[in-house]
Design an enzyme around this catalytic site. Structure first.
Site, mmCIF file in Angstrom:
data_model
loop_
_atom_site.group_PDB
_atom_site.id
_atom_site.type_symbol
_atom_site.label_atom_id
_atom_site.label_comp_id
_atom_site.label_asym_id
_atom_site.label_seq_id
_atom_site.Cartn_x
_atom_site.Cartn_y
_atom_site.Cartn_z
ATOM 1 N N GLY A 10 27.485 55.196 53.787
ATOM 2 C CA GLY A 10 29.102 55.074 54.376
ATOM 3 C C GLY A 10 28.930 54.546 55.925
ATOM 4 N N ARG A 71 25.255 51.781 49.024
ATOM 5 C CA ARG A 71 24.705 53.275 48.608
ATOM 6 C C ARG A 71 23.678 52.937 47.736
ATOM 7 N NH1 ARG A 71 26.904 57.293 51.595
ATOM 8 N NH2 ARG A 71 29.589 57.425 51.839
ATOM 9 N N ASP A 102 20.779 60.004 56.396
ATOM 10 C CA ASP A 102 20.187 61.187 56.139
ATOM 11 C C ASP A 102 19.417 60.043 54.346
ATOM 12 O OD1 ASP A 102 18.651 62.969 56.397
ATOM 13 O OD2 ASP A 102 19.626 64.624 54.619
ATOM 14 N N THR A 124 26.124 58.573 60.825
ATOM 15 C CA THR A 124 26.802 59.060 60.090
ATOM 16 C C THR A 124 27.996 59.565 61.165
ATOM 17 O OG1 THR A 124 27.284 61.203 59.323
ATOM 18 C CG2 THR A 124 25.123 61.395 60.288
ATOM 19 N N ASP A 126 29.571 62.075 60.623
ATOM 20 C CA ASP A 126 29.467 63.825 60.021
ATOM 21 C C ASP A 126 29.250 64.116 61.096
ATOM 22 O OD1 ASP A 126 30.842 62.895 57.713
ATOM 23 O OD2 ASP A 126 29.059 64.140 56.179
ATOM 24 N N ASP A 128 25.143 65.262 61.271
ATOM 25 C CA ASP A 128 24.581 65.610 60.194
ATOM 26 C C ASP A 128 23.097 65.887 60.549
ATOM 27 O OD1 ASP A 128 24.771 64.000 58.728
ATOM 28 O OD2 ASP A 128 25.886 65.862 56.822
ATOM 29 N N ARG A 170 31.063 66.449 54.593
ATOM 30 C CA ARG A 170 30.411 66.604 53.392
ATOM 31 C C ARG A 170 30.129 69.108 53.648
ATOM 32 N NH1 ARG A 170 28.191 63.314 49.018
ATOM 33 N NH2 ARG A 170 29.476 61.030 50.151
HETATM 34 O O1 F6P Z 1 28.246 60.521 54.499
HETATM 35 C C1 F6P Z 1 29.770 59.932 55.661
HETATM 36 C C2 F6P Z 1 30.837 60.193 54.584
HETATM 37 O O2 F6P Z 1 31.890 59.755 55.355
HETATM 38 C C3 F6P Z 1 31.088 61.203 54.219
HETATM 39 O O3 F6P Z 1 32.159 62.873 55.079
HETATM 40 C C4 F6P Z 1 32.097 61.385 53.245
HETATM 41 O O4 F6P Z 1 31.913 62.271 52.129
HETATM 42 C C5 F6P Z 1 31.527 60.430 51.639
HETATM 43 O O5 F6P Z 1 30.699 59.850 53.761
HETATM 44 C C6 F6P Z 1 32.510 59.753 51.705
HETATM 45 O O6 F6P Z 1 32.394 58.308 51.024
HETATM 46 P P1 F6P Z 1 32.767 57.434 50.706
HETATM 47 O O7 F6P Z 1 32.478 56.035 51.150
HETATM 48 O O8 F6P Z 1 31.658 57.111 49.402
HETATM 49 O O9 F6P Z 1 33.975 57.748 49.752
#
Ligand code: F6P
Length: 342
Positions: A10, A71, A102, A124, A126, A128, A170
């Protein structure tokens, strides 16, 4: 030294600031750069373009990533793994600087073990990743959540409603806790601590009984009710790294609260707004420090390493150590946040 740079997973504000810093410092060290498009996918498809002083101009405040991202898991099967290693040789890359979370860094770790030179930069929103105190993008996300909560407060109070605000996160509730603390949330629900619907409604009722006829609840997308025993998901499809698409806990909560308490309840999903736009000053500086150090590590031949923030110092740690486990919200921080619940 010829270095490939990629951004995977992401996106988040600050990616471009890292790219700029890598290239600016690297050019001073006499290095050359290839920008790899759309993460690991660009290496499978041989989609690269030179990164020069001109092509990185004006990047510091720009959100997103000029390289694009995906991804894609290039080690998913034997054919792709072979294609990847062959293409890295074909391109003549001496090192790959992977900027990602990660999953992206997990690939960089495996490639390093396979004899390919990699250096990682943690990314990230997040926050995390276990080996670093902060990832860039997180501060920007928190500031967006804080502003949203300030705005939602006025309308929620005016209508005497309950507002449920779903934020990203997440497996860890860092954005929820930081954003909720800064924005004065009346309750914060995180993946680390499954919630109980009776307790949630208890908080709303208690506030009403005490004359506060509105409530703001912040919920991380990965939070879930005890009785459900697992996260609430949008669909069952998995991405290349085996993740499901989360979403729906905010709506679930809003419906339950209204049904159980009779108080009008709305929900807002902040979603990708949290990842868009310009990075904050904190994230620009962190991203720049990471980028400079990452390219210096490559120049020094310190491969299989990831840059990290420990206290106020930029250090480097082994990629393996960095991608091992999820950094969850610490209990002391949640205790402080919970003092303001209700
Ligand atoms: O991993 C980062 C993140 O922003 C998460 O918080 C979220 O669940 C996910 O990516 C959303 O991903 P996408 O961009 O595939 O909708």
């Amino acid at each position: 030294m010829y270095v490939g740079v990629l951004t995977g997973g992401g996106d988040c504000p600050g990616l471009n600031a890292v790219i700029r810093a890598v290239v600016r410092r690297g050019l001073q060290l006499g290095m050359k750069f290839a920008g790899i498009r759309d993460g690991w996918k660009g290496l499978l498809e041989l989609s690269v373009a030179p990164l020069t002083r001109e092509s990185i101009s004006g990047l510091l405040p720009r959100g997103g990533t000029i390289l694009g991202t995906s991804r894609t898991n290039p080690l998913k099967n034997k054919e792709d793994t072979e294609k990847l290693t062959t293409n890295i040789k074909k391109l003549g890359l001496d090192c790959i600087i992977a900027i990602g979370g990660d999953d992206t860094l997990g690939v960089a770790t495996k490639l390093y073990k396979m004899g390919i030179n990699t250096v990682g930069v943690p990314k990230t929103i997040d926050n995390d990743l276990s080996a670093t105190d902060f990832t860039f993008g997180f501060d920007t996300a928190v500031s967006i959540v804080t502003e949203a909560l300030d705005r939602l407060h006025t309308t929620t109070e005016a209508h005497h409603r309950v507002m449920v605000v779903e934020v990203m996160g997440r497996h860890a509730g860092w954005i929820a806790v930081y954003g909720g603390l800064a924005g004065g949330a009346d309750l914060i629900l995180i993946p680390e601590k499954p919630f109980n619907m009776d307790e949630v409604c208890g908080v709303v009722r208690k506030r009403r009984n005490e004359g506060k006829n509105f409530s703001i609840i912040v919920v991380a997308e990965g939070a879930y009710p005890e009785e459900a025993g697992g996260m609430i998901t949008k669909d069952t499809e998995l991405d290349a790294f085996g993740h499901v698409r989360l979403g729906g806990v905010g709506e679930f909560l809003a419906k339950e609260i209204e049904a159980r308490t009779g108080i009008e309840t709305r929900h807002v999903v902040l979603g990708h707004l949290q990842r868009g736009g310009s990075p904050t000053a904190f994230d620009r500086i962190l991203a720049t420090r990471y980028g400079v150090r990452a390219v210096e590590l490559a120049h020094e031949g310190k491969f299989g390493r990831m840059v990290a923030l420990r206290g106020n110092q930029i250090v480097d740690v082994s990629l393996e150590e960095a991608t091992g486990e999820t950094k969850t919200v610490n209990q002391e921080l949640y205790r402080i946040a919970s003092i303001f619940f209700g």
